[in-house]
Design an enzyme around this catalytic site. Structure first.
Site, PDB file in Angstrom:
ATOM      1  N   GLU A  25      -6.096  19.467 119.106  1.00 15.46           N
ATOM      2  CA  GLU A  25      -6.528  19.172 118.061  1.00 15.46           C
ATOM      3  C   GLU A  25      -5.949  20.082 116.827  1.00 15.46           C
ATOM      4  O   GLU A  25      -6.836  20.805 116.456  1.00 15.46           O
ATOM      5  CB  GLU A  25      -7.934  18.567 117.848  1.00 15.46           C
ATOM      6  CG  GLU A  25      -7.963  17.638 116.763  1.00 15.46           C
ATOM      7  CD  GLU A  25      -9.409  17.196 116.448  1.00 15.46           C
ATOM      8  OE1 GLU A  25     -10.119  16.693 115.627  1.00 15.46           O
ATOM      9  OE2 GLU A  25     -10.417  17.631 117.455  1.00 15.46           O
ATOM     10  N   GLY A  59      -2.281  15.842 111.982  1.00 10.84           N
ATOM     11  CA  GLY A  59      -2.134  14.644 110.907  1.00 10.84           C
ATOM     12  C   GLY A  59      -3.292  15.141 109.834  1.00 10.84           C
ATOM     13  O   GLY A  59      -4.035  16.176 109.951  1.00 10.84           O
ATOM     14  N   ASN A  60      -3.352  14.224 108.657  1.00 11.02           N
ATOM     15  CA  ASN A  60      -4.273  14.598 107.716  1.00 11.02           C
ATOM     16  C   ASN A  60      -5.782  14.555 108.102  1.00 11.02           C
ATOM     17  O   ASN A  60      -6.019  14.202 109.252  1.00 11.02           O
ATOM     18  CB  ASN A  60      -4.008  13.626 106.684  1.00 11.02           C
ATOM     19  CG  ASN A  60      -4.053  14.275 105.412  1.00 11.02           C
ATOM     20  OD1 ASN A  60      -4.966  15.025 105.012  1.00 11.02           O
ATOM     21  ND2 ASN A  60      -3.482  13.402 104.106  1.00 11.02           N
ATOM     22  N   THR A 119     -10.660  11.007 117.288  1.00 11.74           N
ATOM     23  CA  THR A 119     -10.611   9.337 117.930  1.00 11.74           C
ATOM     24  C   THR A 119      -9.605   9.501 119.106  1.00 11.74           C
ATOM     25  O   THR A 119      -9.838   8.987 120.183  1.00 11.74           O
ATOM     26  CB  THR A 119     -10.537   8.365 117.041  1.00 11.74           C
ATOM     27  OG1 THR A 119     -11.509   8.161 116.166  1.00 11.74           O
ATOM     28  CG2 THR A 119     -10.621   6.845 117.800  1.00 11.74           C
TER      29      THR A 119
END
Length: 265
Positions: A130, A31-32, A39
């Site tokens: 991540e 994701g950006n 989170t």
């Protein structure tokens, strides 16, 4: 929705038996910037003892020191007084190639770290990363090349090095699935400004829009050309996180349920 495919085991890893390799699932969260990845990984880490999280090694790219064990050891750049992330944003044309090369190397190292004993005993072990070595190339490095911050020679060398490195460790770093946290560049800018990291002060909306376009063509529209066979048919779960979920228990439960279904369907 198709289940994450099993990786081909091309050779035994030193610390994994073949039975564990077949059970283990490796999932990347993409994701950006400020989409909500950190989170989400914290939620995943707390949810199940069978789930292990490998956070983005941002502490190795800058002068941030945390209490986490994996972030205590200074990187080579930190020992020499360098803050590669800050240097990238300050002078992207000078430092883009250096940063992207080191970022990819640090991710490969993270994915090759020995599996924890607790995860090794799990019946349905899952590792969540991540971001991945693939977004390093197809999102960030590619964007830096197209914006003129990496020149043609550097881009050719980076792609050759990236392909060679990943091919050497293919069975150990291949992913079984990708989770794409989809949100607008405007929302990412709001969150970025709210969290206030010093290194990110110079990021503008146009940069986030460019990264959003890269993520969309790769993971949502699936029109981006990729060079690795396992990426062409990899299962992708798209989660809309435009609404903040950090303090929303209902939204958190929904996201966890979607991920559990993705892993088991």
């Amino acid at each position: 929705m198709s289940a994450p495919a099993k990786r081909r085991c091309r050779g035994p890893a030193a610390d994994l038996d073949s039975s564990f390799q077949k059970r283990l699932r490796k999932i990347s969260i993409e994701g950006n910037i400020a989409a909500g990845k950190s989170t989400l990984v914290r939620l995943l880490e707390k949810h199940s003892d069978e789930w292990e999280v490998i956070p983005e090694p941002i502490a190795k790219w800058c002068n941030i020191q945390t209490s986490e064990d994996e972030c205590k050891e200074l990187s080579t750049s930190q020992k020499s007084g360098g803050n590669l992330l800050q240097m990238l944003y300050d002078k992207p044309t000078r430092w883009a190639y250096t940063f992207q090369t080191y970022a990819c190397l640090s991710r490969v190292r993270a994915q090759l770290k020995p599996i924890s004993a607790k995860l090794h005993e799990a019946e349905h072990p899952v590792q969540f990363f991540e971001r991945s070595v693939y977004s390093d190339r197809y999102v960030f490095a590619s964007n830096l090349f197209e914006s003129g911050n990496i020149n043609e020679t550097e881009w050719a060398i980076y792609q050759d090095w990236h392909s060679w490195l990943l091919n050497q460790f293919q069975s150990e770093i291949e992913l079984d699935g990708i989770i794409y946290l989809r949100t607008t560049p405007q929302k990412c800018m709001e969150r970025l400004q709210k969290r206030g990291r010093k290194e990110e002060e110079g990021i503008d909306l146009e940069y986030l829009e460019n990264l959003h376009y890269k993520h969309e063509t790769w993971l949502y529209e699936k029109t981006m050309r990729v060079d690795f066979e396992n990426l062409k048919e990899i299962p992708i779960l798209v989660l809309d996180v435009n609404e903040d979920f950090k303090n929303d228990k209902i939204k958190q439960e929904y996201l966890i349920d979607e991920i559990k279904s993705f892993l088991t369907s």
